[in-house]
Enzyme design. Structure first.
Site, PDB file in Angstrom:
ATOM      1  N   ARG B 296       0.823  -1.215   0.000  1.00  0.00           N
ATOM      2  CA  ARG B 296       0.000   0.000   0.000  1.00  0.00           C
ATOM      3  C   ARG B 296       0.853   1.259   0.000  1.00  0.00           C
ATOM      4  O   ARG B 296       0.532   2.236  -0.680  1.00  0.00           O
ATOM      5  CB  ARG B 296      -0.941  -0.021   1.218  1.00  0.00           C
ATOM      6  CG  ARG B 296      -2.076  -0.987   1.009  1.00  0.00           C
ATOM      7  CD  ARG B 296      -3.023  -1.117   2.192  1.00  0.00           C
ATOM      8  NE  ARG B 296      -4.128  -1.994   1.793  1.00  0.00           N
ATOM      9  CZ  ARG B 296      -5.116  -2.390   2.600  1.00  0.00           C
ATOM     10  NH1 ARG B 296      -5.143  -1.997   3.862  1.00  0.00           N
ATOM     11  NH2 ARG B 296      -6.071  -3.165   2.145  1.00  0.00           N
ATOM     12  N   TYR B 440      -6.152  -1.006  -6.835  1.00  0.00           N
ATOM     13  CA  TYR B 440      -5.577  -2.254  -6.308  1.00  0.00           C
ATOM     14  C   TYR B 440      -4.935  -2.106  -4.920  1.00  0.00           C
ATOM     15  O   TYR B 440      -4.795  -1.017  -4.424  1.00  0.00           O
ATOM     16  CB  TYR B 440      -4.675  -2.955  -7.311  1.00  0.00           C
ATOM     17  CG  TYR B 440      -3.443  -2.282  -7.857  1.00  0.00           C
ATOM     18  CD1 TYR B 440      -2.866  -1.170  -7.294  1.00  0.00           C
ATOM     19  CD2 TYR B 440      -2.834  -2.822  -8.997  1.00  0.00           C
ATOM     20  CE1 TYR B 440      -1.723  -0.615  -7.833  1.00  0.00           C
ATOM     21  CE2 TYR B 440      -1.686  -2.274  -9.542  1.00  0.00           C
ATOM     22  CZ  TYR B 440      -1.147  -1.175  -8.955  1.00  0.00           C
ATOM     23  OH  TYR B 440      -0.010  -0.630  -9.478  1.00  0.00           O
ATOM     24  N   GLU B 441      -4.633  -3.239  -4.340  1.00  0.00           N
ATOM     25  CA  GLU B 441      -4.178  -3.320  -2.935  1.00  0.00           C
ATOM     26  C   GLU B 441      -5.208  -2.694  -1.986  1.00  0.00           C
ATOM     27  O   GLU B 441      -4.841  -2.093  -0.968  1.00  0.00           O
ATOM     28  CB  GLU B 441      -2.806  -2.665  -2.754  1.00  0.00           C
ATOM     29  CG  GLU B 441      -1.737  -3.060  -3.755  1.00  0.00           C
ATOM     30  CD  GLU B 441      -1.521  -4.559  -3.899  1.00  0.00           C
ATOM     31  OE1 GLU B 441      -1.987  -5.318  -3.040  1.00  0.00           O
ATOM     32  OE2 GLU B 441      -0.906  -4.972  -4.896  1.00  0.00           O
ATOM     33  N   GLY B 442      -6.488  -2.900  -2.285  1.00  0.00           N
ATOM     34  CA  GLY B 442      -7.555  -2.279  -1.502  1.00  0.00           C
ATOM     35  C   GLY B 442      -7.969  -0.973  -2.141  1.00  0.00           C
ATOM     36  O   GLY B 442      -7.159  -0.038  -2.185  1.00  0.00           O
ATOM     37  N   GLN B 447      -9.377   1.698   1.834  1.00  0.00           N
ATOM     38  CA  GLN B 447      -8.361   2.410   2.635  1.00  0.00           C
ATOM     39  C   GLN B 447      -9.037   3.305   3.668  1.00  0.00           C
ATOM     40  O   GLN B 447      -8.644   3.350   4.835  1.00  0.00           O
ATOM     41  CB  GLN B 447      -7.471   3.287   1.734  1.00  0.00           C
ATOM     42  CG  GLN B 447      -6.732   2.551   0.629  1.00  0.00           C
ATOM     43  CD  GLN B 447      -5.858   1.443   1.145  1.00  0.00           C
ATOM     44  OE1 GLN B 447      -5.188   1.606   2.161  1.00  0.00           O
ATOM     45  NE2 GLN B 447      -5.861   0.304   0.484  1.00  0.00           N
TER      46      GLN B 447
END
Lengths: 600, 600
Positions: B296, B440-442, B447
């Protein structure tokens, strides 16, 4: 796979409750627009675009246009047949003058159909869309012979039309145009030069394309005051109306673009092509603005229309996709997960989309009504008022409509998570397509300068004062009604911010015009909040009145009130921030020496 | 053609004046990071990415990756050779532990280099970038044999690495994972299932790829508490370290994406592949978060890094392109038009870009320092404080970094007008590439929920209170200095908005958690304004102090002060609007019945 359903019910609501279509029955052409006729246009037109044009939207994106060695351009598979059906069914002729074969319907009705067409396939809609601008210029400035030669076939869609302004060295600044027009003994001109970014500049949909071209005559001054407008057909037209020789204009290349792949964006080379002056020599700028103003409203509509399709698909996805649980506890304990609909931030994105698309739809249609009234209202006072309002709001509709359209499309893509980034799901195309609308027909920064640099001050500020008065009067009424009082109080605060910002410009712009330029885009968005807020005020007022009278669909009217509340509570707060940015002025914006932007 | 110059001078300023690199010389590994060493990394590393990676950026976009029938994937032309040079020059090993062949440099120095690499070629940088996450997980959770088997070659770059979380039915909600891991008699597991969106999942850059895979063991609960982490090499490794048989994991297809075409995004099919448990069974989520938190921060850096390249090119274009005249009168009367630089709205876009990229750079590097201190600071108090701060700010760096990165890239494209929409100019690629980082990555909504739903309340709000205290203390100092007093007053107002919003969540979140969810993204952005504001406060304070002491380059320091002022006057005002939106709560966000989102 993406889908699209024309929002017929919402358009009908806006036409009746916000635009007041039936209240204008005495205006020329409006008598044709009976409720039954309008319903037929929306239903049948909506069905046509959904069934014929929408299935070609991804096809167009994936295939794009192809230029052959000889300069001819092939549109994506299916476009030619769809265009034939479009012409045969007469969807392009709705608002065109009856004198040239049009149906003479109000512009506002045609605009409602345009939205559907763009939503279904923006790249396709641009082919007839560009022709409309050319038609408008010829209707206003063409001589009778030019009108007779070109307009019937352009109106029917048999021939296409384009607008040729941009050159490699010349975008916003039309004074830099180099294309030359040399007068010939027979009254024609020889046109020589290179035009770029010509949408629908060359294609296989029509037998002829009528280019309207800005160029300079010999000795014309080296500024925008020196440009003239010419009509340059791709194929010369014989005296009997049949097609003659190929004119000396060719497509040199087509651009590879971020989006709208289905529309051919051409470099057009004029190599002594034969053209004819439209209107007066060196009055090309005024003629161009006729095309341009129509085009800007159409581009604002593109913002809304692409956003609508993106939004619809995001709603479907949010209702289908199961991921996580509601913060308040499982909504469907029998399932392994709840749908995305339970998540407040997904709702937030969808509500923003709904508030903007419905608000902008009302604004675009109300703006289209002003275009009708500007030309056809019964009194000079009404015509002037309509002209003032649409002149003021054209840059707002274009600039805010497209900025928000892009934002909505981006958020709709976001709802899809990772799938939003994958081409086959279709969402990323909407973002790429929507992006151009912030740029062409004058970037949104240029729109903002048109608003603050020209429109605000025209006629001693008559237009903006009229706009303020409309909002103020409708607010005064709405404040007395409990169901709209809170909304009205919030909109009044935003109006106060807009009025304060206007005063700030007046107080500081004379000292330094950069103070106005530095706040221009913020001001455009502030006015967009108030103008869209006015539309939501009207929708909320109508919904409350209809509910009280037991009219209409209660759920639909409830949804209007809920969405109006969302607009007031979650979108209007931006007004205060925009005002503060404007009042920050130009100092911090202009202070950095050019050499220090890159300090690597 | 686009260009890129690593902003070495700005990084150096941030490392010294904001991060305080030399003040941490006593921390493990920081002694290695002498000014000379850091300079060498920045200069040499910057040269490498500019000369080798940047020229492949458009190539990668245009060619993309190709999958053959056998599932093998070929990267774009030039990538393989560039990767070989990358490995040979050791740029990937900067911050890796010396025990596994790394250089043991501070993470903050490596992060500075990472920014340059992403700016030069985001799709390329993702190949080693994904491996870093896998390395972090193995360093933290792998057993000695796993570490010995995989880490040296992953650190050197000889082998790649990936993170396998997502499945078709399972994105954010990892409890939905279906991939199975069946224990075998020899202690290994047979992994069976389908993983999607696996960045760098298959390619030709390395001889082996070490996949870290989330899966469920038999009988594990049907929630995120039931998942375990496995290491699954593409090619099995023999006892002597040589490569053995091909494992049963294959690339089923590669995605066609909006951007980052140069990186292969794969569907990976695990068909009884051999894997080994990493860490404890059913503790996969914790192990996954080690990868995820690193990833992140890396994604937040992507937002800034792509924005930087887009910004640099927009500055070049604005200085070269002549169009129109300054509002204050011709700046260069001898030319036919002034450059775009004279136009306040172009400056506004460039200043926003500069204020965000430099502010986010400082925030990313300061965040990277906290990662170092969390693990290596001398006292438990310092380690806890650093862990608190980076835990709190990781979702802010990711969410705000990428939202603003996309906005800056979009504005940089806007500066180009129509040319920004044409592929060959390169600007539209930055927008397409930057877009994925918000997803992506949440997703950024995830977040925001991590921030307001987990990080705020952890340890009784210890982290956010510590953050408030830092800002408050630095504000108190800055208010006493004339050159920073105005900035401090404006930042204090934004801090007040953030504190009020925090209180509002505390007062209303217990009643209805949707009140927190509905304001989560606004809150994340509000904290982003304050955190980036703190970075600008430090930069302005340092610039003022250095100027007073006659140190440094006066023009560079002036630019810092001007840009800080711009941030305060033209960006911080958003704080008030964000607070008002948060305080609007969930009612209007959640009120609409699901069936009424589409009311066509």
């Amino acid at each position: 796979m993406p889908s699209y359903t024309p929002p017929v019910r919402d358009v009908r609501f806006v036409l009746e409750q916000v635009v007041g279509l039936s209240a204008h029955a005495q205006v020329e052409g409006f008598a044709n627009a009976t409720p039954d006729t309008v319903d037929a246009v929306l239903e049948e037109g909506g069905r046509f675009v959904a069934e014929v044009l929408f299935p070609l939207n991804q096809v167009g994106d994936q295939h794009g246009c192809t230029r052959a060695e000889d300069g001819s351009v092939t549109t994506p598979p299916g476009f030619k047949e769809a265009y034939r059906q479009f012409v045969e069914s007469g969807w392009g002729t709705l608002a065109a003058p009856e004198a040239f074969g049009g149906q003479g319907m109000p512009h506002v009705v045609s605009t409602a159909f345009q939205e559907f067409m763009i939503s279904a396939n923006m790249a396709f809609a641009m082919y007839p869309g560009l022709a409309h601008g050319a038609i408008a210029a010829l209707v206003a400035k063409g001589n009778p012979e030019q009108q007779a030669t070109y307009l019937p076939k352009m109106v029917s869609g048999e021939w296409g039309g384009t607008m040729n302004l941009t050159e490699p060295q010349c975008g916003t600044d039309l004074g830099l145009i180099r294309t030359k027009a040399e007068p010939q003994a027979d009254g024609s001109y020889r046109i020589t030069g290179t035009k770029i970014f010509i949408s629908a500049g060359e294609h296989d949909l029509t037998d002829n394309i009528i280019h309207l071209v800005l160029a300079k005559t010999p000795g014309a001054p080296d500024s925008s005051r020196g440009i003239s407008l010419f009509v340059v057909p791709k194929v010369l037209v014989n005296a009997d109306g049949s097609l003659g020789a190929r004119n000396a204009v060719t497509c040199g290349s087509i651009e590879h673009k971020m989006g709208i792949h289905g529309n051919s964006t051409c470099v057009l080379n004029y190599d002594g092509a034969t053209g004819w002056l439209v209107g007066e020599e060196m009055k090309g700028l005024a003629a161009m603005f006729i095309m341009m103003n129509a085009a800007r409203l159409g581009v604002g509509l593109q913002g809304l229309a692409v956003a609508e399709t993106a939004y619809q698909n995001a709603v479907h996805y949010a209702r289908d996709r199961r991921q996580g649980r509601a913060l308040t506890g499982p909504a469907e304990p029998g399932e392994k997960a709840d749908t995305l609909m339970v998540h407040p931030d997904v709702r937030r994105m969808l509500m923003e989309a709904k508030a903007w698309t419905e608000g902008l739809r009302a604004l675009c249609l109300w703006g289209a009504l002003q275009v009708d009234l500007e030309h056809k209202a019964g009194t000079e006072v009404e015509r002037q008022m309509a002209g003032d309002l649409i002149g003021l709001l054209t840059p707002v509709i274009k600039g805010v409509g497209t900025d928000k359209g892009y934002e909505v499309a981006t958020n709709a893509q976001q709802v899809y998570g990772g799938h939003g980034y994958i081409q086959e799901w279709g969402m990323e195309q909407y973002v790429r397509d929507a992006r151009i609308a912030m740029i062409y027909e004058g970037t949104n920064g240029v729109q903002a300068m048109d608003l603050v640099g020209r429109k605000l001050a025209q006629n001693g500020g008559r237009a903006v004062q009229a706009f303020f008065q409309i909002v103020t009067e409708e607010l005064a009424l709405a404040k007395t009604v409990p169901s709209t009082a809170d909304f009205a109080a919030r909109l009044e605060r935003a109006l106060g911010d807009l009025q304060a910002a206007t005063m700030w410009f007046m107080a500081n712009g004379m000292k330094n015009p950069d103070h106005v330029g530095a706040g221009a885009v913020s001001y455009m968005h502030l006015m967009g909040l108030v103008a869209t807020g006015l539309m939501w005020l009207r929708m909320a007022t109508a919904a409350a009145r209809m509910q009280a009278a037991g009219e209409g669909d209660a759920a639909f009217l409830d949804a209007k009130l809920v969405t109006a509340r969302f607009f007031a509570e979650r979108i209007l707060p931006d007004a205060g921030a925009l005002r503060r940015k404007i009042e920050g002025g130009a100092d911090a914006v202009m202070a950095l020496p050019e050499s220090m932007f890159l300090a690597a």
